[in-house]
Scaffold this motif. Structure first.
Motif, PDB file in Angstrom:
ATOM      1  N   GLY A  74       0.792  -1.237   0.000  1.00 30.26           N
ATOM      2  CA  GLY A  74       0.000   0.000   0.000  1.00 30.26           C
ATOM      3  C   GLY A  74       0.816   1.274   0.000  1.00 30.26           C
ATOM      4  N   LYS A  75       1.990   1.228  -0.601  1.00 35.21           N
ATOM      5  CA  LYS A  75       2.869   2.407  -0.580  1.00 35.21           C
ATOM      6  C   LYS A  75       2.296   3.575  -1.389  1.00 35.21           C
ATOM      7  CE  LYS A  75       6.704   0.112  -1.842  1.00 35.21           C
ATOM      8  NZ  LYS A  75       6.240  -1.307  -1.802  1.00 35.21           N
ATOM      9  N   THR A  76       1.529   3.269  -2.424  1.00 32.98           N
ATOM     10  CA  THR A  76       1.027   4.361  -3.276  1.00 32.98           C
ATOM     11  C   THR A  76       0.156   5.336  -2.473  1.00 32.98           C
ATOM     12  OG1 THR A  76       0.868   2.618  -4.939  1.00 32.98           O
ATOM     13  CG2 THR A  76       0.100   4.795  -5.585  1.00 32.98           C
ATOM     14  N   ALA A  77      -0.853   4.791  -1.804  1.00 35.89           N
ATOM     15  CA  ALA A  77      -1.732   5.678  -1.017  1.00 35.89           C
ATOM     16  C   ALA A  77      -0.974   6.306   0.156  1.00 35.89           C
ATOM     17  CB  ALA A  77      -2.954   4.908  -0.513  1.00 35.89           C
ATOM     18  N   ILE A 182       9.638   9.794  -5.222  1.00 35.28           N
ATOM     19  CA  ILE A 182      10.262   8.848  -6.146  1.00 35.28           C
ATOM     20  C   ILE A 182       9.763   7.464  -5.757  1.00 35.28           C
ATOM     21  CG2 ILE A 182      12.384   8.006  -7.201  1.00 35.28           C
ATOM     22  CD1 ILE A 182      13.747  10.564  -6.404  1.00 35.28           C
ATOM     23  N   ASP A 183       8.888   6.925  -6.590  1.00 38.76           N
ATOM     24  CA  ASP A 183       8.304   5.615  -6.301  1.00 38.76           C
ATOM     25  C   ASP A 183       9.157   4.550  -6.981  1.00 38.76           C
ATOM     26  OD1 ASP A 183       6.628   3.653  -5.381  1.00 38.76           O
ATOM     27  OD2 ASP A 183       4.842   4.348  -6.461  1.00 38.76           O
ATOM     28  N   GLU A 184       9.203   3.373  -6.377  1.00 37.00           N
ATOM     29  CA  GLU A 184      10.103   2.314  -6.839  1.00 37.00           C
ATOM     30  C   GLU A 184      11.504   2.898  -7.029  1.00 37.00           C
ATOM     31  OE1 GLU A 184       8.506  -0.596  -9.412  1.00 37.00           O
ATOM     32  OE2 GLU A 184       6.634  -0.602  -8.297  1.00 37.00           O
ATOM     33  N   ALA A 185      11.941   3.565  -5.966  1.00 36.22           N
ATOM     34  CA  ALA A 185      13.208   4.296  -6.015  1.00 36.22           C
ATOM     35  C   ALA A 185      14.382   3.383  -6.348  1.00 36.22           C
ATOM     36  CB  ALA A 185      13.442   5.003  -4.676  1.00 36.22           C
TER      37      ALA A 185
HETATM   38 MG    MG Z   1       4.254   0.617  -5.556  1.00 41.43          MG
END
Ligand code: MG
Ligand code: ADP
Length: 242
Positions: A74-77, A182-185
């Motif tokens: 749930g990292k996106t939210a 930065i997502d999926e850094a």
């Molecule tokens: Mg993700």
């Protein structure tokens, strides 16, 4: 259960042992805007996941966050909700100002689309207050110009495309930016975006609130941390967290 604690402005490494989820944590208790709570309910999210419960309050306090949590946690939210809350606040302060507040950098076009969709769902009850664009598509310069013409609140893009937008939009596009994700850094650097990221770091205002989200803490993430973060709270969440 031990309570998670974060020293003011000190980098905190929260080991898995004290990262348990207090049953009483609800989205309501995190202090989110009622419009966002409606979006959350419509998505069918009953309670925050561990990374959301830990990251959201710290993010709302303005801290930089480096979060490692496995895929599907749930990292996106966890980063979108604080960003949306910040956009809503800015809109209340200046209802007529259209300004880009956040860039979200992702390694692939596909992920950009997923993030943009999730953002639209969470913001479904925010009316026109939030405009998020997927800036990762291959479009003509004309389309790119129209996409940027009203300074969308949030731009999701790969680093290469984000840099194109910044080059085209110039100071007017970046001057009100206050958040960078930065997502999926871990992947962003290994996909060869280092030069773009260096240029983005130069072009964006200083003192941004930064979120680095990753499934693993690699050397790449460490490099990005040095490039973009001030003094991040480091959340390390392990298996079986929720
Ligand atoms: Mg993700
Ligand atoms: P990650 O980025 O950590 O891999 P995602 O943000 O992609 O995880 O979320 C994984 C899945 O969990 C998605 O389908 C998302 O809609 C769902 N999800 C996120 N937060 C919650 C929640 N609080 N309750 C239930 N499902 C959730």
């Amino acid at each position: 259960k031990r309570k998670f604690e974060a020293d003011n402005d000190a980098a905190v490494v929260a080991a898995a042992a004290n990262m348990t989820l207090d049953d009483e944590v609800t989205f309501q208790s995190l202090g989110l805007d009622a419009r966002l709570l409606q979006g959350i309910a419509k998505l069918g999210f009953a309670n925050p996941t561990l990374v959301q419960a830990k990251a959201i309050p710290l993010a709302l306090e303005g801290k930089d966050i480096l979060a490692r949590a496995k895929t599907g946690s749930g990292k996106t939210a966890a980063y979108l909700l604080p960003l949306l809350q910040s956009v809503l606040k800015a809109k209340e302060a200046s209802p007529n100002e259209n300004a880009t507040r956040a860039f979200i950098l992702v390694p692939t076009k596909e992920l950009a689309e997923q993030v943009q969709k999730m953002c639209e769902k969470l913001a479904a009850f925010c009316g026109k207050a939030v405009r998020v664009v997927n800036g990762a598509q291959n479009v003509s310069e004309q389309v790119q110009r129209s996409m940027l013409s009203e300074n969308p609140d949030i731009i999701v893009a790969t680093p290469a495309k984000a840099l194109l937008h910044i080059t085209l939009g110039g100071q007017a596009l970046v001057e009100k930016v206050v958040h960078l994700v930065i997502d999926e850094a871990d992947l962003v650097l290994s996909y060869g975006y280092e030069d773009d990221l260096q240029a983005i770091a130069k072009a964006l205002p200083k003192g941004l609130q930064t979120f680095l989200m990753s499934a693993t803490l690699t050397q790449e993430v460490e490099t990005l941390k040095k490039l973009f973060c001030r003094n991040p709270v480091i959340l390390r969440l392990q298996e079986g967290e929720d």
